[in-house]
Enzyme design. Structure first.
Site, PDB file in Angstrom:
ATOM      1  N   GLY A  66       0.845  -1.199   0.000  1.00  0.00           N
ATOM      2  CA  GLY A  66       0.000   0.000   0.000  1.00  0.00           C
ATOM      3  C   GLY A  66       0.876   1.243   0.000  1.00  0.00           C
ATOM      4  O   GLY A  66       0.572   2.243  -0.661  1.00  0.00           O
ATOM      5  N   THR A  67       1.967   1.166   0.725  1.00  0.00           N
ATOM      6  CA  THR A  67       2.908   2.290   0.788  1.00  0.00           C
ATOM      7  C   THR A  67       3.433   2.620  -0.612  1.00  0.00           C
ATOM      8  O   THR A  67       3.497   3.793  -1.009  1.00  0.00           O
ATOM      9  CB  THR A  67       4.100   1.921   1.712  1.00  0.00           C
ATOM     10  OG1 THR A  67       3.574   1.658   3.019  1.00  0.00           O
ATOM     11  CG2 THR A  67       5.121   3.030   1.786  1.00  0.00           C
ATOM     12  N   GLN A 174      -7.336   1.045   4.074  1.00  0.00           N
ATOM     13  CA  GLN A 174      -8.178   0.508   5.165  1.00  0.00           C
ATOM     14  C   GLN A 174      -9.624   0.288   4.721  1.00  0.00           C
ATOM     15  O   GLN A 174     -10.344  -0.472   5.339  1.00  0.00           O
ATOM     16  CB  GLN A 174      -8.180   1.460   6.366  1.00  0.00           C
ATOM     17  CG  GLN A 174      -6.912   1.449   7.188  1.00  0.00           C
ATOM     18  CD  GLN A 174      -6.647   0.126   7.915  1.00  0.00           C
ATOM     19  OE1 GLN A 174      -7.554  -0.689   8.136  1.00  0.00           O
ATOM     20  NE2 GLN A 174      -5.397  -0.094   8.251  1.00  0.00           N
ATOM     21  N   SER A 194      -4.165  -2.382  -0.515  1.00  0.00           N
ATOM     22  CA  SER A 194      -3.144  -3.303  -0.015  1.00  0.00           C
ATOM     23  C   SER A 194      -3.810  -4.619   0.371  1.00  0.00           C
ATOM     24  O   SER A 194      -4.867  -4.616   1.004  1.00  0.00           O
ATOM     25  CB  SER A 194      -2.462  -2.681   1.203  1.00  0.00           C
ATOM     26  OG  SER A 194      -1.458  -3.532   1.683  1.00  0.00           O
ATOM     27  N   THR A 232       9.551  -8.091 -12.174  1.00  0.00           N
ATOM     28  CA  THR A 232       8.826  -9.354 -12.375  1.00  0.00           C
ATOM     29  C   THR A 232       7.668  -9.446 -11.391  1.00  0.00           C
ATOM     30  O   THR A 232       7.842  -9.218 -10.191  1.00  0.00           O
ATOM     31  CB  THR A 232       9.787 -10.557 -12.206  1.00  0.00           C
ATOM     32  OG1 THR A 232      10.819 -10.407 -13.172  1.00  0.00           O
ATOM     33  CG2 THR A 232       9.073 -11.880 -12.402  1.00  0.00           C
ATOM     34  N   CYS A 322       3.441   1.652  12.896  1.00  0.00           N
ATOM     35  CA  CYS A 322       4.789   2.158  13.128  1.00  0.00           C
ATOM     36  C   CYS A 322       4.819   3.113  14.313  1.00  0.00           C
ATOM     37  O   CYS A 322       5.784   3.128  15.060  1.00  0.00           O
ATOM     38  CB  CYS A 322       5.358   2.814  11.880  1.00  0.00           C
ATOM     39  SG  CYS A 322       4.289   4.007  11.141  1.00  0.00           S
TER      40      CYS A 322
HETATM   41  C1  LIG Z   1      -4.400   4.016   5.465  1.00  0.00           C
HETATM   42  C2  LIG Z   1      -3.161   3.248   5.159  1.00  0.00           C
HETATM   43  N1  LIG Z   1      -2.416   3.577   4.089  1.00  0.00           N
HETATM   44  C3  LIG Z   1      -1.311   2.910   3.754  1.00  0.00           C
HETATM   45  C4  LIG Z   1      -0.866   1.846   4.500  1.00  0.00           C
HETATM   46  C5  LIG Z   1       0.380   1.124   4.086  1.00  0.00           C
HETATM   47  O1  LIG Z   1       0.077  -0.126   3.525  1.00  0.00           O
HETATM   48  P1  LIG Z   1       1.206  -1.264   3.481  1.00  0.00           P
HETATM   49  O2  LIG Z   1       1.317  -1.790   4.869  1.00  0.00           O
HETATM   50  O3  LIG Z   1       0.682  -2.287   2.518  1.00  0.00           O
HETATM   51  O4  LIG Z   1       2.457  -0.637   3.012  1.00  0.00           O
HETATM   52  C6  LIG Z   1      -1.588   1.461   5.643  1.00  0.00           C
HETATM   53  C7  LIG Z   1      -1.120   0.365   6.509  1.00  0.00           C
HETATM   54  O5  LIG Z   1      -1.238   0.421   7.723  1.00  0.00           O
HETATM   55  C8  LIG Z   1      -2.774   2.173   5.967  1.00  0.00           C
HETATM   56  O6  LIG Z   1      -3.504   1.859   7.037  1.00  0.00           O
END
Ligand SMILES: Cc1ncc(COP(=O)(O)O)c(C=O)c1O
Length: 376
Positions: A66-67, A174, A194, A232, A322
């Site tokens: 997701g990041t 989310q 994600s 890949t 985190c």
């Molecule tokens: C709102 C939101 N965006 C982005 C992320 C990041 O996703 P990923 O853990 O897949 O990098 C999270 C993960 O906690 C999230 O809650």
């Protein structure tokens, strides 16, 4: 009780992934049979996820998290739009995947406006409108907040963005599977997802890039994902993501009802055991994700409560995964301008498909025991 951080991989997801880690290990770019089998799996997964969110398969790009989806959206739109302007609008309550990317963009010469939110965690569309400038090229607002669950008025903000021709990104990491998403009707240009938040594997994400959007890639290499995300493809992970989506799709209504029920049960149990005034629920009471419950226990610090819960075998959080590692005060609760006794005592419980009402009752009971022990 920490499913907003991550979820267990569903056994059917594991089953769906295994063939691509064993027999069908071909590279999806290879033209021989083994490669074609992998390509077939990728196409199927893309079709399924695209249908789930209501977009064309070609509008979905698989990423490594997701990041990465958030970063691809922000840096990609910033770079593609820099001839037109260098102003970006976002909110103070975004995930760090957006906030820290925006801070980097500021270092690179972009100008970022971080909009405030109200005490329930919502940004006002009027504030977005007031912040728009002739050089605004991107607006990024999350769908559902990962700490308090509050939903943002993304339709109103998207319509505003559209009327001004500004690219609109939504972090729906989310929200996916917890609220219906139909990109055919949403005025959104970019949306991040994600897999590991919905019982899929970690390290797999996706970015919706509407057909008309110009986006510069983050990475350079092969021509995978139409050069929008070279490398890949993670065939097993992507197949697992699609299976996770399929499971939620199959049980959509029941799962949403279940999340609501677990959350409500937790609130009821806390009320009965602690009394109405011993805790405060943070976030919007109705415009919210069903699986997140953020509660403050004034007088008991977040750290103390989390440590005691952990000793009792209960995993909960203070906010994003985190920040809970370092236990700094949540930037989301701070942006909501809540009193210090509320921000310093907030705990996030987040529910998952495997949780039961019995577990919720047991957790409320443990909270009660911790509270009475600490108060003594
Ligand atoms: C709102 C939101 N965006 C982005 C992320 C990041 O996703 P990923 O853990 O897949 O990098 C999270 C993960 O906690 C999230 O809650």
């Amino acid at each position: 009780m920490d499913h907003a951080a991550t979820t267990p991989v569903h056994p059917e997801v594991v089953e769906a992934m295994l063939p691509y880690l064993t027999g069908i290990y071909g590279n999806a770019s290879s033209t021989h049979q083994a490669g074609r089998a992998a390509r077939h799996a990728l196409n199927d997964a893309r079709d399924r996820i695209a249908a789930f969110v209501g977009c064309r398969p070609a509008e979905l790009v698989f990423t490594g998290s997701g990041t990465e989806s958030d970063n691809t959206a922000l840096f990609g739109a910033a770079e593609a739009g820099r001839e037109r302007g260098k102003h970006i609008i976002t909110t103070q309550i975004e995930h760090h995947a957006v906030l820290h990317a925006c801070e980097r963009l500021e270092q690179l010469g972009y100008d970022v406006t971080y909009l405030p939110v109200d005490a329930l965690g919502q940004v006002a569309p009027a504030d977005v409108e007031a912040a728009i400038r002739p050089d605004t090229i991107l607006i990024s607002v999350m769908y559902g907040n990962n700490e308090v669950g509050t939903l943002q008025p993304i339709v109103e903000i998207g319509e505003l963005a559209r009327s001004k021709g500004i690219c609109f990104h939504v972090d729906a990491v989310q929200a996916l599977a917890h609220v219906p998403i139909d990109l055919r009707t949403l005025p959104v240009d970019l949306m991040s997802f994600s897999a590991h938040k919905l019982n899929g594997p970690k390290g797999v994400g996706a970015l919706y890039i509407a057909k008309h959007v110009r986006l510069s890639p983050l990475m350079f290499g092969g021509s995978q994902e139409r050069k929008r995300r070279p490398g890949t493809e993670n065939t097993a992970g992507i197949s697992g993501f699609a299976k996770a989506v399929q499971i939620f799709e199959r049980n959509r209504y029941e799962l949403q009802q279940k999340m609501e029920k677990l959350r409500q049960e937790m609130v009821n149990e806390l009320r009965i055991r602690l009394g109405e005034h011993a805790f405060v629920i943070n976030g919007h009471p109705t415009e919210r994700l069903p699986h997140i419950l953020n509660v403050s226990f004034p007088g008991i610090s977040t750290e103390t409560m989390l440590m005691n819960l952990d000793l009792a075998g209960i995993a909960a959080a203070s906010g994003s995964a985190c920040t809970s590692g370092s236990l700094e005060v949540s930037h989301v609760l701070q942006a909501m301008r809540l009193p210090e006794e509320i921000t310093n005592s907030a705990v996030r419980f987040s529910f998952g498909t495997n949780n039961t009402l019995e577990q919720v009752t047991a957790v409320a009971q443990i909270v009660e025991t911790i509270m009475s022990r600490l108060r003594k």
